[in-house]
Structures are given as structure tokens and as C-alpha cells.
Design an enzyme around this catalytic site. Structure first.
Site, PDB file in Angstrom:
ATOM      1  N   GLY A   1      39.149 -49.657 -36.074  1.00  0.00           N
ATOM      2  CA  GLY A   1      40.229 -50.289 -35.328  1.00  0.00           C
ATOM      3  C   GLY A   1      39.755 -51.010 -34.090  1.00  0.00           C
ATOM      4  O   GLY A   1      40.466 -51.854 -33.548  1.00  0.00           O
TER       5      GLY A   1
ATOM      6  N   GLY B   1      49.558 -52.009 -37.339  1.00  0.00           N
ATOM      7  CA  GLY B   1      49.839 -52.350 -38.745  1.00  0.00           C
ATOM      8  C   GLY B   1      48.767 -53.215 -39.382  1.00  0.00           C
ATOM      9  O   GLY B   1      49.089 -54.158 -40.119  1.00  0.00           O
ATOM     10  N   PHE B   2      47.519 -52.913 -39.118  1.00  0.00           N
ATOM     11  CA  PHE B   2      46.357 -53.587 -39.734  1.00  0.00           C
ATOM     12  C   PHE B   2      46.343 -55.112 -39.602  1.00  0.00           C
ATOM     13  O   PHE B   2      46.209 -55.828 -40.612  1.00  0.00           O
ATOM     14  CB  PHE B   2      46.252 -53.262 -41.240  1.00  0.00           C
ATOM     15  CG  PHE B   2      46.131 -51.816 -41.607  1.00  0.00           C
ATOM     16  CD1 PHE B   2      45.663 -50.867 -40.704  1.00  0.00           C
ATOM     17  CD2 PHE B   2      46.461 -51.388 -42.896  1.00  0.00           C
ATOM     18  CE1 PHE B   2      45.547 -49.527 -41.061  1.00  0.00           C
ATOM     19  CE2 PHE B   2      46.350 -50.053 -43.260  1.00  0.00           C
ATOM     20  CZ  PHE B   2      45.900 -49.126 -42.334  1.00  0.00           C
TER      21      PHE B   2
ATOM     22  N   ASN C   1      49.541 -47.060 -30.456  1.00  0.00           N
ATOM     23  CA  ASN C   1      49.502 -48.366 -31.116  1.00  0.00           C
ATOM     24  C   ASN C   1      50.367 -48.366 -32.370  1.00  0.00           C
ATOM     25  O   ASN C   1      50.501 -47.360 -33.055  1.00  0.00           O
ATOM     26  CB  ASN C   1      48.054 -48.780 -31.419  1.00  0.00           C
ATOM     27  CG  ASN C   1      47.593 -48.369 -32.793  1.00  0.00           C
ATOM     28  OD1 ASN C   1      47.831 -49.073 -33.779  1.00  0.00           O
ATOM     29  ND2 ASN C   1      46.967 -47.200 -32.890  1.00  0.00           N
ATOM     30  N   ALA C   2      50.926 -49.561 -32.613  1.00  0.00           N
ATOM     31  CA  ALA C   2      51.767 -49.769 -33.805  1.00  0.00           C
ATOM     32  C   ALA C   2      51.297 -51.053 -34.468  1.00  0.00           C
ATOM     33  O   ALA C   2      52.096 -51.903 -34.852  1.00  0.00           O
ATOM     34  CB  ALA C   2      53.228 -49.857 -33.389  1.00  0.00           C
TER      35      ALA C   2
ATOM     36  N   THR D   1      40.437 -51.481 -39.917  1.00  0.00           N
ATOM     37  CA  THR D   1      40.764 -51.462 -41.329  1.00  0.00           C
ATOM     38  C   THR D   1      40.842 -52.889 -41.898  1.00  0.00           C
ATOM     39  O   THR D   1      41.551 -53.740 -41.366  1.00  0.00           O
ATOM     40  CB  THR D   1      42.090 -50.729 -41.569  1.00  0.00           C
ATOM     41  OG1 THR D   1      41.935 -49.371 -41.181  1.00  0.00           O
ATOM     42  CG2 THR D   1      42.540 -50.777 -43.011  1.00  0.00           C
TER      43      THR D   1
ATOM     44  N   SER E   1      47.152 -44.286 -41.493  1.00  0.00           N
ATOM     45  CA  SER E   1      47.739 -45.044 -40.381  1.00  0.00           C
ATOM     46  C   SER E   1      49.248 -44.893 -40.451  1.00  0.00           C
ATOM     47  O   SER E   1      49.838 -45.040 -41.531  1.00  0.00           O
ATOM     48  CB  SER E   1      47.371 -46.519 -40.491  1.00  0.00           C
ATOM     49  OG  SER E   1      48.234 -47.254 -39.637  1.00  0.00           O
TER      50      SER E   1
ATOM     51  N   ASN F   1      43.224 -39.637 -37.792  1.00  0.00           N
ATOM     52  CA  ASN F   1      43.867 -40.866 -37.315  1.00  0.00           C
ATOM     53  C   ASN F   1      44.818 -40.497 -36.156  1.00  0.00           C
ATOM     54  O   ASN F   1      44.817 -39.361 -35.691  1.00  0.00           O
ATOM     55  CB  ASN F   1      44.639 -41.509 -38.486  1.00  0.00           C
ATOM     56  CG  ASN F   1      44.605 -43.037 -38.394  1.00  0.00           C
ATOM     57  OD1 ASN F   1      44.836 -43.590 -37.321  1.00  0.00           O
ATOM     58  ND2 ASN F   1      44.327 -43.693 -39.495  1.00  0.00           N
TER      59      ASN F   1
ATOM     60  N   LYS G   1      40.278 -40.846 -44.730  1.00  0.00           N
ATOM     61  CA  LYS G   1      40.710 -40.658 -43.331  1.00  0.00           C
ATOM     62  C   LYS G   1      42.123 -40.094 -43.313  1.00  0.00           C
ATOM     63  O   LYS G   1      43.042 -40.673 -43.893  1.00  0.00           O
ATOM     64  CB  LYS G   1      40.640 -41.974 -42.556  1.00  0.00           C
ATOM     65  CG  LYS G   1      40.919 -41.759 -41.071  1.00  0.00           C
ATOM     66  CD  LYS G   1      40.387 -42.865 -40.213  1.00  0.00           C
ATOM     67  CE  LYS G   1      40.727 -42.631 -38.756  1.00  0.00           C
ATOM     68  NZ  LYS G   1      40.289 -43.726 -37.907  1.00  0.00           N
TER      69      LYS G   1
ATOM     70  N   ASN H   1      51.370 -46.907 -39.211  1.00  0.00           N
ATOM     71  CA  ASN H   1      52.028 -48.180 -38.914  1.00  0.00           C
ATOM     72  C   ASN H   1      52.187 -49.116 -40.110  1.00  0.00           C
ATOM     73  O   ASN H   1      52.609 -50.246 -39.950  1.00  0.00           O
ATOM     74  CB  ASN H   1      51.267 -48.895 -37.790  1.00  0.00           C
ATOM     75  CG  ASN H   1      51.150 -48.001 -36.567  1.00  0.00           C
ATOM     76  OD1 ASN H   1      52.142 -47.455 -36.117  1.00  0.00           O
ATOM     77  ND2 ASN H   1      49.941 -47.825 -36.058  1.00  0.00           N
ATOM     78  N   THR H   2      51.804 -48.651 -41.292  1.00  0.00           N
ATOM     79  CA  THR H   2      52.070 -49.403 -42.523  1.00  0.00           C
ATOM     80  C   THR H   2      53.073 -48.562 -43.299  1.00  0.00           C
ATOM     81  O   THR H   2      52.752 -47.433 -43.688  1.00  0.00           O
ATOM     82  CB  THR H   2      50.762 -49.581 -43.336  1.00  0.00           C
ATOM     83  OG1 THR H   2      49.864 -50.384 -42.569  1.00  0.00           O
ATOM     84  CG2 THR H   2      51.010 -50.243 -44.679  1.00  0.00           C
TER      85      THR H   2
HETATM   86  C1  LIG Z   1      44.569 -49.693 -30.873  1.00  0.00           C
HETATM   87  C2  LIG Z   1      44.087 -48.816 -31.993  1.00  0.00           C
HETATM   88  C3  LIG Z   1      43.900 -49.372 -33.254  1.00  0.00           C
HETATM   89  C4  LIG Z   1      43.463 -48.565 -34.306  1.00  0.00           C
HETATM   90  N1  LIG Z   1      43.265 -49.131 -35.536  1.00  0.00           N
HETATM   91  C5  LIG Z   1      42.811 -48.356 -36.556  1.00  0.00           C
HETATM   92  C6  LIG Z   1      42.558 -48.928 -37.827  1.00  0.00           C
HETATM   93  O1  LIG Z   1      42.706 -50.122 -38.055  1.00  0.00           O
HETATM   94  N2  LIG Z   1      42.128 -48.084 -38.818  1.00  0.00           N
HETATM   95  C7  LIG Z   1      41.909 -46.744 -38.621  1.00  0.00           C
HETATM   96  O2  LIG Z   1      41.506 -46.035 -39.547  1.00  0.00           O
HETATM   97  N3  LIG Z   1      42.135 -46.185 -37.403  1.00  0.00           N
HETATM   98  C8  LIG Z   1      42.563 -46.962 -36.386  1.00  0.00           C
HETATM   99  N4  LIG Z   1      42.785 -46.394 -35.157  1.00  0.00           N
HETATM  100  C9  LIG Z   1      42.587 -44.926 -35.000  1.00  0.00           C
HETATM  101  C10 LIG Z   1      41.206 -44.589 -34.450  1.00  0.00           C
HETATM  102  O3  LIG Z   1      40.177 -44.974 -35.316  1.00  0.00           O
HETATM  103  C11 LIG Z   1      41.107 -43.060 -34.200  1.00  0.00           C
HETATM  104  O4  LIG Z   1      41.219 -42.399 -35.438  1.00  0.00           O
HETATM  105  C12 LIG Z   1      42.199 -42.549 -33.280  1.00  0.00           C
HETATM  106  O5  LIG Z   1      42.425 -43.456 -32.230  1.00  0.00           O
HETATM  107  C13 LIG Z   1      41.851 -41.176 -32.688  1.00  0.00           C
HETATM  108  O6  LIG Z   1      40.651 -41.248 -31.940  1.00  0.00           O
HETATM  109  P1  LIG Z   1      40.620 -41.385 -30.332  1.00  0.00           P
HETATM  110  O7  LIG Z   1      41.494 -40.306 -29.769  1.00  0.00           O
HETATM  111  O8  LIG Z   1      39.167 -41.279 -29.957  1.00  0.00           O
HETATM  112  O9  LIG Z   1      41.159 -42.735 -30.013  1.00  0.00           O
HETATM  113  C14 LIG Z   1      43.219 -47.183 -34.087  1.00  0.00           C
HETATM  114  C15 LIG Z   1      43.397 -46.645 -32.818  1.00  0.00           C
HETATM  115  C16 LIG Z   1      43.821 -47.435 -31.773  1.00  0.00           C
HETATM  116  C17 LIG Z   1      44.005 -46.820 -30.407  1.00  0.00           C
END
Ligand SMILES: Cc1cc2nc3c(=O)[nH]c(=O)nc-3n(C[C@H](O)[C@H](O)[C@H](O)COP(=O)(O)O)c2cc1C
Length: 350
Positions: free
Chosen positions: A64, A115-116, A112-113, A87, A178, A243, A214, A180-181
Site C-alpha cells: 500500500g 479501495g486499491f 484509509n478507505a 495491491t 482490505s 491488514n 493476507k 475498502n473493496t
Molecule cells: C494508506 C494505506 C494504504 C494501504 N493499502 C494497502 C494495500 O493496497 N494492500 C494491502 O494489502 N494493505 C494495505 N494497507 C495495509 C498495510 O499494508 C498494513 O497491513 C496495515 O496498515 C497495518 O500495518 P501498520 O499498522 O504498520 O500500518 C494500507 C495501509 C494504509 C495505511
């Protein structure tokens, strides 16, 4: 005051996604810029080799952050032991309406919301190919379904993405967590997950790369157990836990950072104990990890590699350096000469 503190002071005055996108583009154009942030200097003793994955440091960048794979070199230069891009979805997509990333600074958390939003597999593949010859880091590719894809077509989409990226990736991650999808988390149910795993196991026969699932921090014990059992049954490599969480009342989207800690930690510990009896299974820990203390705790439970996202936003590159310093100290304390021995020593003492 560090350069990152000055940057953060200014950056936090702007919309989080706006700053993120601009910074990451800047980082893509000038990966050597990391030298101004006092990056971690890598040492051979930080190497961690587990289940065929070779990380130069036990901490990787979570999915992400570099969704479109434009700044892999920058994160490698900062000192990450692995970079997980994505993703990535098959077709490009815009994601949800903005604003969709929010800071909860007092709790050192993000919501965050998104949505890939991403450029789609064709362009992202080109980005990876361009950087690959110059890349030393372990590369993870996190794959997901397009918003409009029906449940029936979803297994095909995951196997398509696997085939596209497996030749370049060191490992692949099936993102079904996720929030958000719409409907994505339903694929954590056995009847919907099994067809995805069947399709992936089939393409894995053509070109083998480790696959991780995941998972969400909001699973019940039974749901988690079922996913772990499927990972064993299909000879996948294990789970990435976790996640973002929906266990909050802050508004739309999933929460990460300090607020996710208890939920992510509980799922990680449960996954460690469920998968402990199978040495072929592995858990990559993520979610609220922002210090060596959490990593050590995860090692005590049987984990090894970890990833960070939100901790990097709040602490900057100093996070990696502080973890390295604590590892150095612990290696002396336990009288071991590398991270692999350290993990063993910590596990044995706990
Ligand atoms: C802004 C943002 C975007 C993210 N986008 C994705 C994503 O596209 N795919 C995914 O598997 N996780 C995504 N994540 C989740 C992170 O990879 C991670 O699993 C989650 O933030 C928990 O870890 P942290 O507490 O260190 O942030 C996103 C997180 C954030 C904050």
C-alpha cells in the site's frame, strides 16, 4: 531535530494522500535522496533467510505504500529488507472518492478507505521490469481483485495476476482482507477462498513462488484456523497478519498504527500457535509494529519477518535505525552473531 521531523512538521499540514503521492514520486526520481535521511547501514548479520526468502533486514515495507512500484530502490536504500508493492489489480482503477486517508496523530494511527487505486497490472509490471536489474531487495507483489469483478471471475483474476508477476517476484500475497473493496473480505470464507486457492495452486505448478494470504485482524478464531488449515492443505507459505481493522468508530475505512496493535497482535499470536506444528508454514507480522519490543514479542511467539507502514509515517527512517540498534544490543546480550541466531535464542528463552 532530524530532517524527517522537519519534513513531517510541514507534511502533516497537508492532506495525507496528497503528500504521500508527491513524496513517493520525488523518491522515485531521486532514490539517492535517502542519504539525507541517515539510512540504515546494512550488515551481513541482519540477513534473515527463512523458507527460501532472503531478506537483508528482518523489517520490510508493507503493501500500500508503493502501490504502483515506482520507488522500490528508494525503500531498498532506506534499509528495508523487503518491499511489498501493490495491491495490484488486473485493470487500472481510481479507488474510492477522496478524501480517503486520514491521520489520527494523537493515537499515532491512520485510517484509509482507498479501495486499491492503482495503475493496473500492465503498467505496474513495466515499472517492476524497469527497476528489476538494479534491485537487490526481496520483492513481494500483493495482488487483489478489481472492484467490479464478480465472485465467479475472481479466482481467474488472481491466477492471471500470479502468472504475470511470478517471474519477477520473490513472493506473492493474496489480499482478501482490505475492508475498502465491497465483498472482498467475504473471500476469507472457506467456500469463496477455496476456488481462489485451487486456481493459484494450479498456476503455481508452472512457476513456483511462495504465496501468502493476507488476513484481517477482525477474524474469529475459527475463521483464522480455517484459513491456516487451507494454507497447509494447499501447501501455501502461510499468512500475512494483518491488514487494517474495522474495530473502531472513527469513520469510514480501516485503521492502522497504534490503534490496531491489540487486534493484530492477538491474530498473529493465534496464527503462530495454529501453524506452529507445521514447519513449512510461516507468518509475516504486520499491524501496529513500531519498535523492536513488538518484533521481539513476535519472535517469542514463533514469527520472524515483519513489515511496517504507519510506524514509518510517524517515526520516519529512524524507526529502522532504532530497530537495528536494539538488535545490535540484543545480539550482544544473547551472545549471538546474527539475527537468525538471535531469533532462536529469544524463542528458547521464552
Ligand atoms: C494508506 C494505506 C494504504 C494501504 N493499502 C494497502 C494495500 O493496497 N494492500 C494491502 O494489502 N494493505 C494495505 N494497507 C495495509 C498495510 O499494508 C498494513 O497491513 C496495515 O496498515 C497495518 O500495518 P501498520 O499498522 O504498520 O500500518 C494500507 C495501509 C494504509 C495505511
Amino acid at each position: 531535530m532530524s530532517i524527517y521531523s522537519v519534513f513531517k512538521h510541514l507534511a502533516f499540514k497537508f492532506d495525507p494522500e496528497f503528500i504521500h503521492d508527491h513524496s513517493i514520486k520525488l523518491a522515485a526520481g531521486a532514490p539517492q535522496i535517502t542519504k539525507f535521511f541517515a539510512p540504515l547501514s546494512k550488515k551481513p548479520q541482519y540477513h534473515l533467510n527463512q523458507h527460501g526468502l532472503n531478506w537483508s533486514f528482518p523489517v520490510g515495507l508493507a503493501a500500500g505504500f508503493d502501490k504502483n512500484a515506482i520507488s522500490i530502490k528508494f525503500f531498498e536504500n532506506l534499509g528495508f529488507g523487503a518491499v511489498e508493492i501493490g495491491t495490484v489489480t488486473k485493470e487500472p482503477q481510481q479507488g474510492n472518492p477522496k478524501p480517503r486517508v486520514f491521520r489520527h496523530a494523537a493515537q499515532k494511527s491512520l485510517r484509509n478507505a482507498m479501495g486499491f487505486p492503482n495503475l493496473g497490472s500492465e503498467l505496474i509490471l513495466k515499472n517492476v521490469k524497469k527497476q528489476k536489474p538494479n534491485m537487490q531487495t526481496c520483492l513481494g507483489v500483493n495482488i487483489g481483485k478489481n472492484k467490479e469483478t464478480s465472485p465467479e471471475k475472481t479466482p481467474q483474476e488472481y491466477s492471471y495476476l500470479y502468472k504475470e508477476f511470478a517471474p519477477l517476484a520473490d513472493y506473492l500475497v493474496v489480499n482478501i482482507s482490505s475492508p475498502n473493496t465491497p465483498g472482498l473480505r467475504d473471500f476469507q470464507k472457506k467456500e469463496l477462498l477455496t476456488p481462489i486457492m485451487t486456481a493459484l495452486a494450479e498456476v503455481q505448478k508452472e512457476i513456483y513462488k511462495p504465496i501468502f494470504i493476507k488476513i484481517a485482524p477482525d477474524l474469529s478464531y475459527d475463521e483464522l484456523r480455517m484459513i491456516c488449515e487451507l494454507s497447509k492443505e494447499f501447501s501455501f507459505s502461510g499468512v500475512i497478519a494483518t491488514n487494517t481493522t474495522l474495530q473502531h468508530d472513527l469513520g469510514k475505512g480501516g485503521v492502522s498504527g497504534e490503534l490496531i496493535k491489540p487486534f493484530a497482535q492477538k491474530i498473529r499470536n493465534q496464527a503462530c500457535s495454529i501453524l506452529a506444528e507445521d514447519p513449512k508454514q510461516m507468518i509475516i507480522g504486520v499491524g501496529g509494529i513500531d519498535s523492536y519490543a513488538e518484533i521481539k514479542d513476535f519472535w517469542k511467539q514463533g514469527g520472524s519477518f515483519v513489515q511496517v507502514y504507519t510506524g514509518l509515517i510517524y517515526q520516519g527512517p529512524a524507526l529502522l535505525k532504532n530497530i537495528a540498534l536494539a538488535i545490535d544490543e540484543d545480539m550482544k546480550k544473547y551472545q549471538v552473531s546474527n539475527v537468525e541466531e538471535l531469533i532462536q535464542a529469544i524463542k528458547q528463552k521464552s
